[in-house]
Design a protein around this motif. Structure first.
Motif, PDB file in Angstrom:
ATOM      1  N   ALA A  94       0.831  -1.201   0.000  1.00 21.82           N
ATOM      2  CA  ALA A  94       0.000   0.000   0.000  1.00 21.82           C
ATOM      3  C   ALA A  94       0.863   1.247   0.000  1.00 21.82           C
ATOM      4  N   CYS A  95       0.229   2.381  -0.269  1.00 20.37           N
ATOM      5  CA  CYS A  95       0.902   3.680  -0.176  1.00 20.37           C
ATOM      6  C   CYS A  95       1.318   3.922   1.266  1.00 20.37           C
ATOM      7  N   ASN A  96       2.482   4.490   1.462  1.00 29.20           N
ATOM      8  CA  ASN A  96       2.977   4.705   2.824  1.00 29.20           C
ATOM      9  C   ASN A  96       2.201   5.762   3.599  1.00 29.20           C
ATOM     10  N   ARG A  97       1.239   6.413   2.952  1.00 31.38           N
ATOM     11  CA  ARG A  97       0.421   7.393   3.643  1.00 31.38           C
ATOM     12  C   ARG A  97      -0.958   6.840   3.987  1.00 31.38           C
ATOM     13  N   GLN A  98      -1.096   5.501   3.950  1.00 34.01           N
ATOM     14  CA  GLN A  98      -2.331   4.865   4.376  1.00 34.01           C
ATOM     15  C   GLN A  98      -2.379   4.847   5.890  1.00 34.01           C
ATOM     16  N   GLY A  99      -3.520   4.450   6.428  1.00 32.39           N
ATOM     17  CA  GLY A  99      -3.654   4.359   7.871  1.00 32.39           C
ATOM     18  C   GLY A  99      -4.030   5.680   8.496  1.00 32.39           C
ATOM     19  N   LYS A 100      -4.587   5.604   9.670  1.00 29.72           N
ATOM     20  CA  LYS A 100      -5.002   6.793  10.404  1.00 29.72           C
ATOM     21  C   LYS A 100      -3.800   7.442  11.073  1.00 29.72           C
ATOM     22  N   ALA A 101      -3.732   8.779  11.007  1.00 29.77           N
ATOM     23  CA  ALA A 101      -2.609   9.507  11.601  1.00 29.77           C
ATOM     24  C   ALA A 101      -2.558   9.250  13.103  1.00 29.77           C
ATOM     25  N   GLN A 102      -1.360   8.956  13.592  1.00 34.25           N
ATOM     26  CA  GLN A 102      -1.137   8.745  15.013  1.00 34.25           C
ATOM     27  C   GLN A 102      -0.009   9.656  15.463  1.00 34.25           C
ATOM     28  N   PHE A 103      -0.315  10.591  16.347  1.00 30.56           N
ATOM     29  CA  PHE A 103       0.664  11.562  16.807  1.00 30.56           C
ATOM     30  C   PHE A 103       1.085  11.203  18.227  1.00 30.56           C
ATOM     31  N   SER A 104       2.376  11.095  18.424  1.00 32.51           N
ATOM     32  CA  SER A 104       2.905  10.766  19.747  1.00 32.51           C
ATOM     33  C   SER A 104       4.005  11.746  20.098  1.00 32.51           C
ATOM     34  N   ALA A 105       3.916  12.289  21.297  1.00 36.98           N
ATOM     35  CA  ALA A 105       4.936  13.224  21.759  1.00 36.98           C
ATOM     36  C   ALA A 105       4.784  13.372  23.263  1.00 36.98           C
ATOM     37  N   LYS A 106       5.903  13.590  23.949  1.00 34.66           N
ATOM     38  CA  LYS A 106       5.862  13.819  25.380  1.00 34.66           C
ATOM     39  C   LYS A 106       5.143  15.117  25.704  1.00 34.66           C
ATOM     40  N   PHE A 109       1.827  19.934  23.275  1.00 33.92           N
ATOM     41  CA  PHE A 109       1.854  21.171  22.504  1.00 33.92           C
ATOM     42  C   PHE A 109       2.858  21.109  21.363  1.00 33.92           C
ATOM     43  N   LYS A 110       3.695  20.067  21.339  1.00 33.98           N
ATOM     44  CA  LYS A 110       4.660  19.896  20.256  1.00 33.98           C
ATOM     45  C   LYS A 110       4.565  18.480  19.711  1.00 33.98           C
ATOM     46  N   PRO A 111       3.446  18.148  19.078  1.00 36.01           N
ATOM     47  CA  PRO A 111       3.280  16.775  18.564  1.00 36.01           C
ATOM     48  C   PRO A 111       4.199  16.512  17.391  1.00 36.01           C
ATOM     49  N   ASN A 112       4.568  15.240  17.232  1.00 34.21           N
ATOM     50  CA  ASN A 112       5.400  14.835  16.112  1.00 34.21           C
ATOM     51  C   ASN A 112       4.578  14.795  14.831  1.00 34.21           C
ATOM     52  N   PRO A 113       5.192  15.085  13.688  1.00 30.85           N
ATOM     53  CA  PRO A 113       4.444  15.043  12.429  1.00 30.85           C
ATOM     54  C   PRO A 113       4.118  13.617  12.016  1.00 30.85           C
ATOM     55  N   SER A 114       3.115  13.476  11.181  1.00 31.21           N
ATOM     56  CA  SER A 114       2.717  12.169  10.674  1.00 31.21           C
ATOM     57  C   SER A 114       2.463  12.278   9.182  1.00 31.21           C
ATOM     58  N   THR A 115       2.856  11.257   8.439  1.00 28.63           N
ATOM     59  CA  THR A 115       2.629  11.243   6.989  1.00 28.63           C
ATOM     60  C   THR A 115       1.331  10.534   6.626  1.00 28.63           C
ATOM     61  N   ARG A 116       0.728   9.852   7.559  1.00 29.23           N
ATOM     62  CA  ARG A 116      -0.435   9.025   7.251  1.00 29.23           C
ATOM     63  C   ARG A 116      -1.698   9.875   7.144  1.00 29.23           C
ATOM     64  N   MET A 117      -2.492   9.603   6.107  1.00 28.79           N
ATOM     65  CA  MET A 117      -3.749  10.323   5.914  1.00 28.79           C
ATOM     66  C   MET A 117      -4.798   9.432   5.247  1.00 28.79           C
ATOM     67  N   GLN A 118      -4.768   8.117   5.587  1.00 28.14           N
ATOM     68  CA  GLN A 118      -5.770   7.154   5.133  1.00 28.14           C
ATOM     69  C   GLN A 118      -5.866   7.090   3.607  1.00 28.14           C
ATOM     70  N   CYS A 119      -4.731   7.072   2.948  1.00 21.52           N
ATOM     71  CA  CYS A 119      -4.710   6.949   1.487  1.00 21.52           C
ATOM     72  C   CYS A 119      -5.220   5.560   1.095  1.00 21.52           C
ATOM     73  N   PRO A 120      -6.104   5.455   0.116  1.00 24.25           N
ATOM     74  CA  PRO A 120      -6.689   4.152  -0.249  1.00 24.25           C
ATOM     75  C   PRO A 120      -5.855   3.331  -1.226  1.00 24.25           C
ATOM     76  N   ALA A 121      -4.800   3.910  -1.808  1.00 27.34           N
ATOM     77  CA  ALA A 121      -4.049   3.215  -2.857  1.00 27.34           C
ATOM     78  C   ALA A 121      -3.373   1.958  -2.309  1.00 27.34           C
ATOM     79  N   LYS A 122      -3.608   0.823  -2.978  1.00 27.60           N
ATOM     80  CA  LYS A 122      -2.991  -0.439  -2.550  1.00 27.60           C
ATOM     81  C   LYS A 122      -3.180  -1.490  -3.631  1.00 27.60           C
ATOM     82  N   SER A 123      -2.455  -2.606  -3.501  1.00 30.79           N
ATOM     83  CA  SER A 123      -2.603  -3.775  -4.368  1.00 30.79           C
ATOM     84  C   SER A 123      -2.531  -5.023  -3.503  1.00 30.79           C
ATOM     85  N   ASN A 124      -3.457  -5.948  -3.717  1.00 28.42           N
ATOM     86  CA  ASN A 124      -3.490  -7.214  -2.979  1.00 28.42           C
ATOM     87  C   ASN A 124      -2.947  -8.337  -3.850  1.00 28.42           C
ATOM     88  N   PHE A 125      -2.088  -9.177  -3.279  1.00 27.91           N
ATOM     89  CA  PHE A 125      -1.461 -10.277  -4.006  1.00 27.91           C
ATOM     90  C   PHE A 125      -1.831 -11.598  -3.333  1.00 27.91           C
TER      91      PHE A 125
END
Length: 708
Positions: A94-106, A109-125
C-alpha cells in the motif's frame, strides 16, 4: 537505527510471522530495500492491474516499488497471511500514507508530524500455485504525489554494491567525505542515497588533492564552469601589473533564487585561513524554510570603500540591477559608505551581536555593564523607552564622555531593535546567518588550499545546500504538523506554510497562554486592546550570576474590525512575517475565524513554484528530472522565436500575438483540469471587498464624512 532489510530477509520474516485475519491491520514497518533490486527492474513501466502474475514474492514487491517510485509515492507492506504449511498465501502493498494519523509526543503542545492520511491506494497479491497474482487494485491517492521527491522516501533509498565498493576504496585511498560522495554522484547522477549514508565509510575529512592554482588557472576554471552553466556569472578585478585583486561569482541557481528572496540580504566578510589571506565575502538570503541561501560570493584583496563599491556594483549587475529592500552588515564604515553609494534606497542595519561583542574592549573596568546594556537594547519596546533607559544607564555608570557609546547612540537607527523593527528582515537578527553560511565551507578547505581549489570546492558546498533545501521541500510536501487548537486560522497557516514556518507560528500560538487581552477603547470600528504578557527574562543578580526573573509586559494592539486589520506594538509581524501571540490573542477574543491573505506571506508558502527549483545546475541532483528537461526545451525554442521576432516590427507583433493567444490557452487548460487553488480567497477578504465596494457606490459629502 535499524539496518535496512533485504527482500529475502523481509520474506523470511513474513514466513515466520503470525497469521493476520484483518486485511486492514496497521503496518508497523516500512518495506526495506535490497542491494540487488536493480538487477530485475522492468524496463517498461506498467501500472498494476488485476490478474497480473509474478513468479515470486520478490518480483511482485520489486515491480510495485518501481511503479511507486515512478509515480512518486512510498510503499509499505500491510496484511500478510500464511497457510497451514507456513507458506505465504496473501499480502498487501500500500501507499505509505495509508492508515489513520497517530501523533505521539511527550509534550502535547509539540506533537510529532505524521505522513499518514488514510490513502486508499494499494494492491493485494494472492498465491496461485508457485506464482502470485494481483487480485484487487486501487490506484487513486487522496494526496499529491511527486516523482522528483520519491528518492527522499526511506523505501526508495538504497546503496548498491557497486557504490558501496567505490566508497570503501576511496576511503582507503584517503579521499575526504564530500569528494568520496561526489565520485558516485558524478558517475550515476541522481543517486538513491545521500551523503548521510556515506558517513559510515568516511571517518575524517582530508585535504583536497588538486594542484595549486594561480590567477590564470582560476580564470580558466571559471570558463569551464560557464560551459556547464551558461547563466554562471563571474567578474575579475585585475590590477595594472596583472595581479588579481578581487573576484566575484554567482551561479544560475543563486541568480534565480534572488528573484524569490531579494527583499532582505546579509553581507559579511570572513577571512579564509589559506596562504593568500583573502577575505571571503558572502551575499546571503533566507528561503521559504527560514534557511540560508547563498546569493553570490566574492574574494577580496582589501576592505576599503572602493573595493566594496566594486563588489556591490558587480553583484547588482549580476542580479539584473534590482537592489534589495534591506541589508544587514557588520559595523564597518567603508561598508556603510559603499552601501549608501550603491544601494541608497535600501534600509541598512548593523549586526547587534557584533556590537555587543565589542563591549569588553570598549568598556573595560565597568562591572555589570554588559547586562545593563543588553537590558536597555533588547527590553526596550519603544523608541522613547530606549532613549529613556539609555540616559539612565549613562548616568548610572557616568559614561557621558565615552566616545564609543556616543557614536552608537548617534547611529541608533542602524542597530537598536526598537528603531529597526518596523522593517521586514525575514527573521535576520544579525550577520550570524552569513557566518553560518561561511561555516559550511569548513571541511572543504584547509591551510594549504589555493584559490582554484577553493572555487572548485564551492561546487561541493553548494550541492550540500541544494540537497538540504530539497529535503526540506520534500518534508513539507510529505508531512503535516497537526493543529494544537480548534482555531480555524491555525488551519489556514497549516495548509499554506512550510513545516519550519508553521512551527514558528505555533510557537506564537502557544504563547497565547500567557497573554491577557483587555479592551481599552473603541472609536468606530477601531478597537484598542491592552495585552498583558506574563513573561520570564534573564538578568544578572547582585552576586554576578545570571538568574531568571518573572515580569509582566504591556503591549498595545490596534484592531480595525471593518478591514480586519491588526497591528501590535511589538512589530513581530513586520519584522519576521509571523503573527505574534498578542495579535493571536486578540483574534481569538474577537472570534476571527479566517485571517486576511495579507497576513499569510507568499514568502513562507509551500505551494509556490519558485524559479530557482527549475534551473539546471551541474551540482544539483535534480538535473535530469522531467520538469527541468521540459523547462530547458521550452527555453531553447523560446529563444529561437525571440530572435526571429526581433528582426522587424511586423514579426515582433506577430510573435507577441501568438504568445498572448498561447497564454490564454494555457490558462483555459489549467482552469479545466486543475483542482481548486489552495490559496483561495478567505471569507474575511470577501467581506472586506464587499464593504469597500459599497463605500465606493455610496456618495458622501463633507458633512457625511465619518470621523477618522
Amino acid at each position: 537505527m535499524e539496518p535496512d532489510l533485504t527482500l529475502d530477509e523481509v520474506a523470511e520474516q513474513n514466513r515466520s510471522a503470525p497469521d493476520e485475519e484483518d486485511e486492514d491491520a496497521f503496518i508497523v514497518e516500512e518495506i526495506g530495500d535490497s542491494s540487488d533490486d536493480r538487477q530485475a527492474e522492468p524496463t517498461v513501466m506498467l501500472e498494476p492491474k488485476k490478474g497480473m502474475m509474478f513468479s515470486s514474492e520478490d518480483d511482485a514487491v520489486r515491480f510495485y516499488k518501481a511503479y511507486a517510485r515512478k509515480k512518486g509515492f512510498g510503499v509499505i507492506r500491510r496484511t500478510t497471511r500464511h497457510g497451514e504449511d507456513k507458506m505465504l498465501t496473501y499480502f498487501t502493498l500500500a501507499c505509505n500514507r495509508q492508515g489513520k494519523a497517530q501523533f505521539s509526543a511527550k509534550n502535547s503542545f509539540k506533537p510529532n508530524p505524521s505522513t499518514r492520511m488514510q490513502c486508499p491506494a494499494k494492491s493485494n497479491f494472492s498465491r496461485r500455485g508457485e506464482n502470485f497474482c494481483i487480485t484487487t487494485v486501487t490506484l487513486e491517492h487522496n494526496h499529491p504525489i511527486s516523482p522528483s521527491k520519491a528518492r527522499f522516501l526511506r523505501c526508495h533509498k538504497k546503496v548498491d554494491l557497486h557504490s558501496k565498493r567505490r566508497l570503501e576504496l576511496n576511503d582507503q585511498a584517503g579521499a575526504r567525505m564530500n569528494t568520496n560522495f561526489g565520485s558516485p554522484v558524478m558517475e550515476a547522477g541522481n543517486l538513491e542515497f545521500g551523503e548521510k549514508e556515506c558517513t559510515n565509510y568516511l571517518q575524517e575529512k582530508r585535504s583536497l588533492k588538486l594542484g595549486a592554482g594561480d590567477a590564470h588557472a582560476l580564470y580558466q576554471y571559471f570558463l569551464r564552469m560557464q560551459s556547464k552553466d551558461p547563466a554562471f556569472f563571474h567578474v575579475m578585478d585585475v590590477a595594472e601589473d596583472g595581479r588579481l585583486r578581487n573576484v566575484f561569482w554567482a551561479d544560475a541557481r543563486s541568480r534565480a533564487a534572488y528573484e524569490s528572496y531579494w527583499d532582505v540580504i546579509t553581507f559579511d566578510t570572513t577571512y579564509l585561513t589559506n596562504k593568500y589571506r583573502i577575505p571571503l565575502a558572502t551575499f546571503v538570503g533566507v528561503n521559504h524554510h527560514g534557511e540560508s541561501v547563498l546569493l553570490g560570493c566574492g574574494l577580496l584583496s582589501n576592505e576599503d570603500t572602493e573595493t566594496f563599491v566594486w563588489l556591490f556594483k558587480s553583484w547588482l549587475c549580476c542580479m539584473s540591477c534590482k537592489p534589495p529592500n534591506a541589508i544587514v552588515t557588520d559595523q564597518c564604515k567603508p561598508m556603510q559608505n559603499a552601501i549608501e553609494e550603491v544601494f541608497p534606497q535600501a534600509r541598512h542595519r548593523w549586526c547587534t551581536c557584533h556590537i555587543m561583542k565589542k563591549i569588553p574592549e570598549n568598556l573595560s573596568g565597568y562591572e555589570n555593564i554588559k547586562s545593563s546594556l543588553s537590558n536597555v537594547v533588547y527590553d526596550s519596546l519603544t523608541k522613547h523607552g530606549f532613549d529613556k533607559a539609555w540616559v539612565e544607564m549613562i548616568n548610572k555608570y557616568d559614561l557621558q564622555d565615552n566616545e564609543w557609546l556616543a557614536g552608537l547612540y548617534d547611529n541608533k537607527n542602524l542597530w537598536v531593535p526598537a528603531y529597526v523593527k518596523d522593517t521586514f528582515w525575514a527573521g535576520m537578527s544579525s550577520t550570524k546567518r552569513s557566518e553560518s553560511v561561511n561555516a559550511f565551507f569548513d571541511g572543504y578547505v584547509n591551510a594549504r588550499t589555493t584559490l582554484k581549489q577553493f572555487v572548485e570546492q564551492y561546487e561541493n558546498a553548494r550541492r550540500e545546500k541544494v540537497e538540504k533545501e530539497n529535503k526540506a521541500d520534500s518534508k513539507s510536501f510529505q508531512e503535516q504538523i497537526p493543529c494544537i487548537t480548534h482555531y480555524d486560522f491555525e488551519r489556514q497557516f497549516q495548509a499554506a506554510y512550510t513545516t519550519a514556518k508553521f512551527k514558528e507560528f505555533q510557537d506564537q500560538l502557544r504563547g497565547k497562554i500567557y497573554c491577557y487581552p483587555t479592551q481599552l477603547n473603541k472609536e468606530g470600528s477601531v478597537f484598542t486592546f491592552g495585552v498583558r504578557e506574563d513573561s520570564k527574562i534573564f538578568c544578572e543578580g547582585e552576586d554576578g550570576k545570571r538568574k531568571e526573573k518573572r515580569v509582566i509586559l504591556e503591549f498595545i494592539v490596534l484592531f480595525n474590525q471593518g478591514e480586519c486589520d491588526v497591528q501590535c506594538m511589538c512589530r513581530l509581524f513586520e519584522f519576521r512575517g509571523i503573527l505574534c501571540s498578542h495579535i493571536i490573542s486578540v483574534l481569538a477574543l474577537m472570534e476571527i475565524t479566517d485571517v486576511p491573505s495579507r497576513y499569510i506571506l507568499q514568502r513562507w508558502r509551500k505551494d509556490i513554484k519558485r524559479k530557482h527549483t527549475f534551473v539546471r545546475c551541474f551540482y544539483d541532483d535534480m538535473i535530469d528530472t522531467q520538469v527541468v528537461q521540459r523547462y530547458d526545451n521550452l527555453c531553447k525554442h523560446s529563444h529561437e522565436v525571440a530572435e526571429n521576432g526581433a528582426e522587424s516590427d511586423a514579426l515582433h507583433d506577430l510573435v507577441m500575438d501568438g504568445l498572448n493567444e498561447l497564454q490564454r490557452k494555457i490558462d483555459a487548460y489549467r482552469a479545466s483540469v486543475s483542482r481548486p487553488s489552495k490559496r483561495k480567497e478567505s471569507k474575511v477578504d470577501q467581506v472586506v471587498k464587499i464593504l469597500r465596494a459599497k463605500k465606493q457606490q455610496v456618495p458622501t459629502n463633507a458633512n457625511e464624512m465619518p470621523s477618522q
